[in-house]
Design a protein around this motif. Structure first.
Motif, PDB file in Angstrom:
ATOM      1  N   GLY A 184       0.818  -1.207   0.000  1.00 10.66           N
ATOM      2  CA  GLY A 184       0.000   0.000   0.000  1.00 10.66           C
ATOM      3  C   GLY A 184       0.850   1.253   0.000  1.00 10.66           C
ATOM      4  N   PHE A 185       0.502   2.217  -0.836  1.00  6.12           N
ATOM      5  CA  PHE A 185       1.252   3.474  -0.912  1.00  6.12           C
ATOM      6  C   PHE A 185       0.283   4.556  -1.378  1.00  6.12           C
ATOM      7  N   GLY A 186       0.785   5.772  -1.544  1.00  3.40           N
ATOM      8  CA  GLY A 186      -0.038   6.850  -2.076  1.00  3.40           C
ATOM      9  C   GLY A 186      -1.278   7.113  -1.250  1.00  3.40           C
ATOM     10  N   GLN A 187      -1.125   7.162   0.070  1.00  4.65           N
ATOM     11  CA  GLN A 187      -2.264   7.378   0.954  1.00  4.65           C
ATOM     12  C   GLN A 187      -2.710   8.839   0.898  1.00  4.65           C
ATOM     13  N   ALA A 188      -4.001   9.063   0.649  1.00  2.00           N
ATOM     14  CA  ALA A 188      -4.571  10.409   0.621  1.00  2.00           C
ATOM     15  C   ALA A 188      -5.577  10.551   1.750  1.00  2.00           C
ATOM     16  N   VAL A 189      -5.479  11.656   2.494  1.00  2.00           N
ATOM     17  CA  VAL A 189      -6.436  11.979   3.548  1.00  2.00           C
ATOM     18  C   VAL A 189      -7.094  13.298   3.175  1.00  2.00           C
ATOM     19  N   TYR A 190      -8.393  13.278   2.915  1.00  2.84           N
ATOM     20  CA  TYR A 190      -9.140  14.477   2.534  1.00  2.84           C
ATOM     21  C   TYR A 190      -9.910  14.998   3.745  1.00  2.84           C
ATOM     22  N   ASP A 191      -9.737  16.281   4.047  1.00  2.00           N
ATOM     23  CA  ASP A 191     -10.466  16.927   5.138  1.00  2.00           C
ATOM     24  C   ASP A 191     -11.489  17.862   4.518  1.00  2.00           C
ATOM     25  N   PHE A 192     -12.777  17.502   4.620  1.00  2.00           N
ATOM     26  CA  PHE A 192     -13.820  18.280   3.959  1.00  2.00           C
ATOM     27  C   PHE A 192     -14.092  19.610   4.645  1.00  2.00           C
ATOM     28  N   GLN A 193     -13.735  19.740   5.913  1.00  2.41           N
ATOM     29  CA  GLN A 193     -13.923  21.007   6.612  1.00  2.41           C
ATOM     30  C   GLN A 193     -12.817  21.996   6.248  1.00  2.41           C
ATOM     31  N   ALA A 194     -11.594  21.519   6.219  1.00  4.51           N
ATOM     32  CA  ALA A 194     -10.457  22.390   5.886  1.00  4.51           C
ATOM     33  C   ALA A 194     -10.298  22.576   4.380  1.00  4.51           C
ATOM     34  N   GLU A 195     -10.925  21.690   3.581  1.00  2.00           N
ATOM     35  CA  GLU A 195     -10.778  21.684   2.122  1.00  2.00           C
ATOM     36  C   GLU A 195      -9.305  21.558   1.718  1.00  2.00           C
ATOM     37  N   ARG A 196      -8.609  20.699   2.428  1.00  5.76           N
ATOM     38  CA  ARG A 196      -7.208  20.397   2.133  1.00  5.76           C
ATOM     39  C   ARG A 196      -7.027  18.885   2.182  1.00  5.76           C
ATOM     40  N   TYR A 197      -5.888  18.427   1.692  1.00  7.93           N
ATOM     41  CA  TYR A 197      -5.619  16.993   1.768  1.00  7.93           C
ATOM     42  C   TYR A 197      -4.136  16.737   1.966  1.00  7.93           C
ATOM     43  N   ILE A 198      -3.856  15.547   2.434  1.00 11.41           N
ATOM     44  CA  ILE A 198      -2.490  15.050   2.581  1.00 11.41           C
ATOM     45  C   ILE A 198      -2.285  13.936   1.571  1.00 11.41           C
ATOM     46  N   LEU A 199      -1.186  13.989   0.846  1.00 14.15           N
ATOM     47  CA  LEU A 199      -0.759  12.857   0.020  1.00 14.15           C
ATOM     48  C   LEU A 199       0.495  12.301   0.671  1.00 14.15           C
ATOM     49  N   ASP A 200       0.399  11.106   1.193  1.00 16.83           N
ATOM     50  CA  ASP A 200       1.462  10.535   2.022  1.00 16.83           C
ATOM     51  C   ASP A 200       1.959   9.233   1.408  1.00 16.83           C
ATOM     52  N   LEU A 201       3.142   8.816   1.858  1.00 21.56           N
ATOM     53  CA  LEU A 201       3.722   7.540   1.445  1.00 21.56           C
ATOM     54  C   LEU A 201       3.887   7.447  -0.062  1.00 21.56           C
ATOM     55  N   VAL A 202       4.459   8.500  -0.648  1.00 16.02           N
ATOM     56  CA  VAL A 202       4.786   8.472  -2.064  1.00 16.02           C
ATOM     57  C   VAL A 202       6.303   8.513  -2.215  1.00 16.02           C
ATOM     58  N   PHE A 203       6.818   7.789  -3.197  1.00 21.22           N
ATOM     59  CA  PHE A 203       8.260   7.580  -3.344  1.00 21.22           C
ATOM     60  C   PHE A 203       8.773   8.048  -4.698  1.00 21.22           C
ATOM     61  N   ASN A 204       7.941   8.776  -5.429  1.00 21.60           N
ATOM     62  CA  ASN A 204       8.275   9.141  -6.809  1.00 21.60           C
ATOM     63  C   ASN A 204       9.531   9.976  -6.930  1.00 21.60           C
ATOM     64  N   ASP A 205       9.813  10.826  -5.950  1.00 23.16           N
ATOM     65  CA  ASP A 205      10.978  11.716  -6.021  1.00 23.16           C
ATOM     66  C   ASP A 205      12.211  11.109  -5.372  1.00 23.16           C
ATOM     67  N   ASP A 206      12.138   9.869  -4.955  1.00 24.83           N
ATOM     68  CA  ASP A 206      13.200   9.269  -4.158  1.00 24.83           C
ATOM     69  C   ASP A 206      13.615   7.921  -4.741  1.00 24.83           C
ATOM     70  N   LYS A 207      14.636   7.330  -4.149  1.00 20.81           N
ATOM     71  CA  LYS A 207      15.060   6.011  -4.614  1.00 20.81           C
ATOM     72  C   LYS A 207      13.935   5.009  -4.385  1.00 20.81           C
ATOM     73  N   ARG A 208      13.945   3.958  -5.174  1.00 20.17           N
ATOM     74  CA  ARG A 208      12.882   2.961  -5.094  1.00 20.17           C
ATOM     75  C   ARG A 208      12.923   2.231  -3.750  1.00 20.17           C
ATOM     76  N   PRO A 209      11.765   1.866  -3.184  1.00 19.50           N
ATOM     77  CA  PRO A 209      11.748   1.126  -1.916  1.00 19.50           C
ATOM     78  C   PRO A 209      12.526  -0.184  -2.009  1.00 19.50           C
ATOM     79  N   ASP A 210      13.176  -0.523  -0.910  1.00 24.78           N
ATOM     80  CA  ASP A 210      13.935  -1.766  -0.798  1.00 24.78           C
ATOM     81  C   ASP A 210      13.138  -2.707   0.103  1.00 24.78           C
ATOM     82  N   PHE A 211      12.595  -3.774  -0.477  1.00 29.93           N
ATOM     83  CA  PHE A 211      11.801  -4.731   0.289  1.00 29.93           C
ATOM     84  C   PHE A 211      12.627  -5.932   0.741  1.00 29.93           C
ATOM     85  N   HIS A 212      13.935  -5.811   0.621  1.00 30.13           N
ATOM     86  CA  HIS A 212      14.845  -6.873   1.058  1.00 30.13           C
ATOM     87  C   HIS A 212      15.908  -6.265   1.967  1.00 30.13           C
ATOM     88  N   ALA A 213      15.476  -5.330   2.823  1.00 31.64           N
ATOM     89  CA  ALA A 213      16.427  -4.551   3.622  1.00 31.64           C
ATOM     90  C   ALA A 213      17.172  -5.400   4.640  1.00 31.64           C
TER      91      ALA A 213
END
Length: 453
Positions: free
Chosen positions: A402-431
């Motif tokens: 799971g990645f690309g988590q979005a949290v929408y706040d309808f009262q604030a009319e803002r959102y969070i986009l979390d757990l995205v790796f597009n600007d960074d090195k690829r995740p290592d699942f064999h750490a």
């Protein structure tokens, strides 16, 4: 869209008990037969819009190189249709209240729907351990803490309670050792954000092959270490967390301003998250984390739902975070929704207990046991926030991640986009084998050493 449509959406759960009574009659003999090895319905649906599960993706497709972007195995798929304000009423029974609210609020919001691909697959060891867990895994009836299980398997592949489904999410497999660098974007009304950058490493005690008994876990589910690297106001801040199975999590914080390590008991429940600007509670990270003791958990049943799935294009590094984000919601051109079956779990705050989020409805993908969407209500039982996460098969394990988590706040009319790796090195699942995560990294003494370097 009319107000009546949103009202109907709030009550659509009345008709979601699809197959729940049948699921409760299933036995361990059905795992790997009528059911998938982790408890999903193997068969497709009656009208053929959800296919049968045929094992998922178990080997990388041609062209994949470890450490690079995941090759999209479904790149040739054509969009079937889009859901927006013009036709949402037609699909309302397969949408969450949060999705309907997004469509009603933003005229340019849409969901592009593609053929359903049941891509999730897991290592054979997990399938074997899941069978062993049937009749063994057990929760404390007062706190819903996990007090018995066979490590390495889905604890409740034949769930009978909402809390059991939530524990399947909490223990959802996405590697033994993992190392990621990512970005969190807290997006304002104009679409702007200041990137919150972080590095994280984790080890899962629950999926460590060396831990063959529940006692061997020593009450630790997983350990993770997070370092914030930007912006300047949080750079150098570090967290160390030992997530427990039956009790409060143990957490420590290094503050560069104080230059010392201290306990962080507030890194849980509805306490604020550093850098999130009050738009999400601590236990919303990874869709839900932490103890289940403050809620009453109702297993509503199953339903078919359009959810983000197999979003390889969204995850590709050629799309930078600044391209993905825009006012009110991420770029819909990069989204992929599919029709899948989900478990529906309703959480209501226990009487006399405090939490900022008194009622939540969780939608849990049957093929991965991951929460993929959440409707969140305020104290007046009005829809306040909507949360959504996409998945893809990291087929070098294999597992659904799971990645690309979005949290929408309808009262604030803002959102969070979390757990995205597009600007960074690829995740290592064999750490655990690459050296990016080892046991000493998760020692409090090591945290102190890192803070003084």
């Amino acid at each position: 869209m009319s107000k009546n449509l949103l009202i109907k959406a709030a009550f659509v759960l009345c008709g979601v008990a699809i197959g729940s009574s049948a699921a409760m009659a299933d036995t361990v003999a059905d795992l790997g037969a009528k059911l998938t090895p982790i408890g999903a319905e193997r068969a497709g649906n009656a009208d053929g819009t959800i296919p049968a599960w045929e094992g998922g993706i178990t080997t990388p497709p041609a062209g994949f190189t470890l450490g690079s972007d995941y090759v999209d195995p479904f790149a040739a798929d054509k969009k079937l249709f889009s859901i927006d304000g013009s036709n949402a009423a037609q699909y309302k029974d397969k949408l969450t209240a949060g999705q309907l609210a997004m469509i009603a609020r933003y005229k340019d919001y849409r969901m592009d729907v593609y053929p359903t691909r049941r891509s999730c697959a897991y290592p054979q060891r997990l399938y074997d351990k899941t069978k062993e867990d049937v009749g063994v895994a057990r929760l404390d009836p007062a706190t819903n803490d996990l007090v018995a299980a066979v490590p390495g398997g889905v604890p409740f592949p034949l769930p009978k309670t909402g809390a059991e489904v939530m524990w399947n999410h909490r223990t959802a497999f996405d590697s033994f050792g993992r190392s990621v660098s990512g970005t969190t974007a807290v997006v304002d009304k104009s679409g702007g954000f200041v990137p919150l950058k972080w590095d994280e490493a984790r080890l899962s005690s629950y999926y460590n092959p060396a831990n063959t008994t529940f006692d061997a876990l020593k009450n630790i589910q997983l350990k993770y270490f997070t370092l914030y690297t930007a912006p300047a106001r949080v750079a150098g801040e570090m967290y160390l967390v030992h997530e427990t199975l039956n009790g409060e999590r143990n957490a420590w914080l290094y503050s560069p301003g104080l230059r010392r390590v201290r306990r962080a008991p507030t890194l849980s429940y509805d306490n604020p998250v550093s850098g999130y600007e009050g738009l999400a509670a601590s236990d919303q990270l990874y869709m839900y984390n932490g103890r289940l003791d403050r809620y009453e958990w109702k297993l509503v049943g199953k339903k078919e739902l359009y959810i983000p799935y197999n979003n390889y294009e969204f995850a590709n590094s050629r799309h930078k975070v600044a391209e993905i984000t825009q006012p009110h919601f991420p770029n819909p051109d990069l989204g992929r929704y599919e029709l899948h079956r989900v478990w529906v779990v309703e959480a209501n705050l226990k009487p006399g207990i405090r939490h900022l989020l008194p009622r939540r409805i969780f939608y849990v993908d049957e093929d991965s046991w991951r929460i993929v969407a959440t409707d969140i209500y305020d104290g007046q039982n009005k829809l306040w926030r909507y949360q959504e996460e996409t998945t893809l098969n990291v087929y070098d394990l294999p597992a659904c991640f799971g990645f690309g988590q979005a949290v929408y706040d309808f009262q604030a009319e803002r959102y969070i986009l979390d757990l995205v790796f597009n600007d960074d090195k690829r995740p290592d699942f064999h750490a655990e084998t690459s050296g990016a995560a080892d046991e000493k990294m998760f020692d409090v003494g090591e945290l102190r050493k890192r803070g003084t370097r």
